[in-house]
Design a protein around this motif. Structure first.
Motif, mmCIF file in Angstrom:
data_model
loop_
_atom_site.group_PDB
_atom_site.id
_atom_site.type_symbol
_atom_site.label_atom_id
_atom_site.label_comp_id
_atom_site.label_asym_id
_atom_site.label_seq_id
_atom_site.Cartn_x
_atom_site.Cartn_y
_atom_site.Cartn_z
ATOM 1 N N ALA A 278 0.842 -1.187 0.000
ATOM 2 C CA ALA A 278 0.000 0.000 0.000
ATOM 3 C C ALA A 278 0.877 1.237 0.000
ATOM 4 O O ALA A 278 2.014 1.205 0.480
ATOM 5 C CB ALA A 278 -0.921 -0.007 1.215
ATOM 6 N N GLY A 279 0.326 2.323 -0.498
ATOM 7 C CA GLY A 279 1.086 3.553 -0.536
ATOM 8 C C GLY A 279 0.220 4.762 -0.272
ATOM 9 O O GLY A 279 -1.007 4.726 -0.455
ATOM 10 N N ARG A 280 0.850 5.789 0.223
ATOM 11 C CA ARG A 280 0.138 7.040 0.418
ATOM 12 C C ARG A 280 1.085 8.195 0.137
ATOM 13 O O ARG A 280 2.284 8.109 0.426
ATOM 14 C CB ARG A 280 -0.444 7.118 1.826
ATOM 15 N N PRO A 281 0.571 9.295 -0.422
ATOM 16 C CA PRO A 281 1.424 10.395 -0.872
ATOM 17 C C PRO A 281 1.754 11.392 0.228
ATOM 18 O O PRO A 281 1.668 12.601 0.038
ATOM 19 C CB PRO A 281 0.584 11.038 -1.970
ATOM 20 N N THR A 282 2.114 10.865 1.410
ATOM 21 C CA THR A 282 2.517 11.733 2.503
ATOM 22 C C THR A 282 3.621 11.048 3.270
ATOM 23 O O THR A 282 3.616 9.836 3.434
ATOM 24 C CB THR A 282 1.333 12.056 3.434
ATOM 25 N N ALA A 283 4.567 11.826 3.746
ATOM 26 C CA ALA A 283 5.661 11.283 4.548
ATOM 27 C C ALA A 283 5.295 11.215 6.025
ATOM 28 O O ALA A 283 6.083 10.764 6.838
ATOM 29 C CB ALA A 283 6.910 12.130 4.362
ATOM 30 N N SER A 284 4.098 11.640 6.362
ATOM 31 C CA SER A 284 3.674 11.645 7.753
ATOM 32 C C SER A 284 3.695 10.244 8.344
ATOM 33 O O SER A 284 3.413 9.261 7.660
ATOM 34 C CB SER A 284 2.258 12.220 7.863
ATOM 35 N N LEU A 285 4.010 10.172 9.640
ATOM 36 C CA LEU A 285 3.996 8.904 10.354
ATOM 37 C C LEU A 285 2.712 8.724 11.160
ATOM 38 O O LEU A 285 2.597 7.791 11.946
ATOM 39 C CB LEU A 285 5.203 8.814 11.281
ATOM 40 N N VAL A 286 1.756 9.602 10.950
ATOM 41 C CA VAL A 286 0.493 9.503 11.672
ATOM 42 C C VAL A 286 -0.323 8.338 11.124
ATOM 43 O O VAL A 286 -0.520 8.216 9.918
ATOM 44 C CB VAL A 286 -0.306 10.812 11.544
ATOM 45 N N ALA A 287 -0.787 7.493 12.014
ATOM 46 C CA ALA A 287 -1.702 6.406 11.669
ATOM 47 C C ALA A 287 -1.171 5.494 10.575
ATOM 48 O O ALA A 287 -1.936 5.059 9.700
ATOM 49 C CB ALA A 287 -3.071 6.971 11.307
ATOM 50 N N VAL A 288 0.096 5.179 10.598
ATOM 51 C CA VAL A 288 0.660 4.344 9.522
ATOM 52 C C VAL A 288 0.099 2.935 9.551
ATOM 53 O O VAL A 288 0.141 2.235 8.536
ATOM 54 C CB VAL A 288 2.192 4.283 9.600
ATOM 55 N N SER A 289 -0.399 2.505 10.691
ATOM 56 C CA SER A 289 -0.910 1.144 10.782
ATOM 57 C C SER A 289 -2.382 1.032 10.411
ATOM 58 O O SER A 289 -2.948 -0.059 10.444
ATOM 59 C CB SER A 289 -0.696 0.592 12.192
ATOM 60 N N SER A 290 -3.005 2.150 10.067
ATOM 61 C CA SER A 290 -4.422 2.124 9.715
ATOM 62 C C SER A 290 -4.591 1.997 8.218
ATOM 63 O O SER A 290 -4.210 2.894 7.451
ATOM 64 C CB SER A 290 -5.107 3.403 10.189
ATOM 65 N N PRO A 291 -5.198 0.902 7.755
ATOM 66 C CA PRO A 291 -5.375 0.716 6.303
ATOM 67 C C PRO A 291 -6.167 1.858 5.654
ATOM 68 O O PRO A 291 -5.974 2.153 4.472
ATOM 69 C CB PRO A 291 -6.155 -0.600 6.205
ATOM 70 N N ARG A 292 -7.028 2.492 6.419
ATOM 71 C CA ARG A 292 -7.879 3.526 5.842
ATOM 72 C C ARG A 292 -7.116 4.763 5.421
ATOM 73 O O ARG A 292 -7.641 5.601 4.688
ATOM 74 C CB ARG A 292 -8.976 3.905 6.833
ATOM 75 N N THR A 293 -5.881 4.903 5.862
ATOM 76 C CA THR A 293 -5.103 6.097 5.523
ATOM 77 C C THR A 293 -4.282 5.945 4.249
ATOM 78 O O THR A 293 -3.549 6.842 3.874
ATOM 79 C CB THR A 293 -4.157 6.479 6.679
ATOM 80 N N TYR A 294 -4.419 4.802 3.585
ATOM 81 C CA TYR A 294 -3.651 4.550 2.379
ATOM 82 C C TYR A 294 -4.512 4.757 1.137
ATOM 83 O O TYR A 294 -5.654 4.307 1.077
ATOM 84 C CB TYR A 294 -3.056 3.140 2.397
ATOM 85 N N ASN A 295 -3.918 5.383 0.142
ATOM 86 C CA ASN A 295 -4.645 5.709 -1.075
ATOM 87 C C ASN A 295 -4.583 4.597 -2.124
ATOM 88 O O ASN A 295 -5.496 4.473 -2.938
ATOM 89 C CB ASN A 295 -4.071 6.979 -1.710
ATOM 90 N N TYR A 296 -3.477 3.867 -2.110
ATOM 91 C CA TYR A 296 -3.241 2.922 -3.188
ATOM 92 C C TYR A 296 -2.944 1.530 -2.633
ATOM 93 O O TYR A 296 -2.201 1.383 -1.648
ATOM 94 C CB TYR A 296 -2.063 3.389 -4.048
#
Length: 126
Positions: free
Chosen positions: A97-115
């Motif tokens: 999974a990937g997301r276009p932010t370098a933030s470490l907030v909520a990295v373990s939550s699948p809902r925060t991923y875009n791809y």
């Protein structure tokens, strides 16, 4: 367009190793945080490992720490998950999974991923 494609899953015996791959076939280099998740039968999707590509310090779930290693390919559009000393409880469908932010907030939550990729099945059994 980001297109994540996983490969490498198969059936192995306990104690064996596997390396999963995830390629961004769109070659967008868009995701600043990439992660591996897994979903075991009857369970929710759970975080396994991830990397912020700015500081490059991998993060691991406690259940895999010391056994799994996250790495990135030289071409940078591919990530890997090397899994050593596999156990039956590692049996799951593994997703990148990937997301276009370098933030470490909520990295373990699948809902925060875009791809997401389509997943690759790992089965550990004797």
């Amino acid at each position: 367009q980001v297109q994540l494609v996983e490969s490498g899953g198969r059936m192995v015996q306990p104690g064996e190793s596997l390396r999963l791959s995830c390629e961004d076939s769109g070659r967008t280099f868009y995701n600043l945080f990439m992660a591996w998740f897994r979903q075991r039968p009857g369970a929710e999707r759970e975080f396994v490992a991830g990397v912020n590509f700015r500081n490059r310090n991998p993060m691991y779930a406690e259940s895999v720490k010391g056994r799994f290693t996250f790495s990135r390919g030289i071409a940078k559009n591919t990530i890997y998950l090397k899994m050593d000393n596999l156990k039956p409880e590692d049996t799951a469908v593994y997703y990148c999974a990937g997301r276009p932010t370098a933030s470490l907030v909520a990295v373990s939550s699948p809902r925060t991923y875009n791809y997401w990729g389509q997943g690759t099945q790992v089965f550990v059994s004797s």
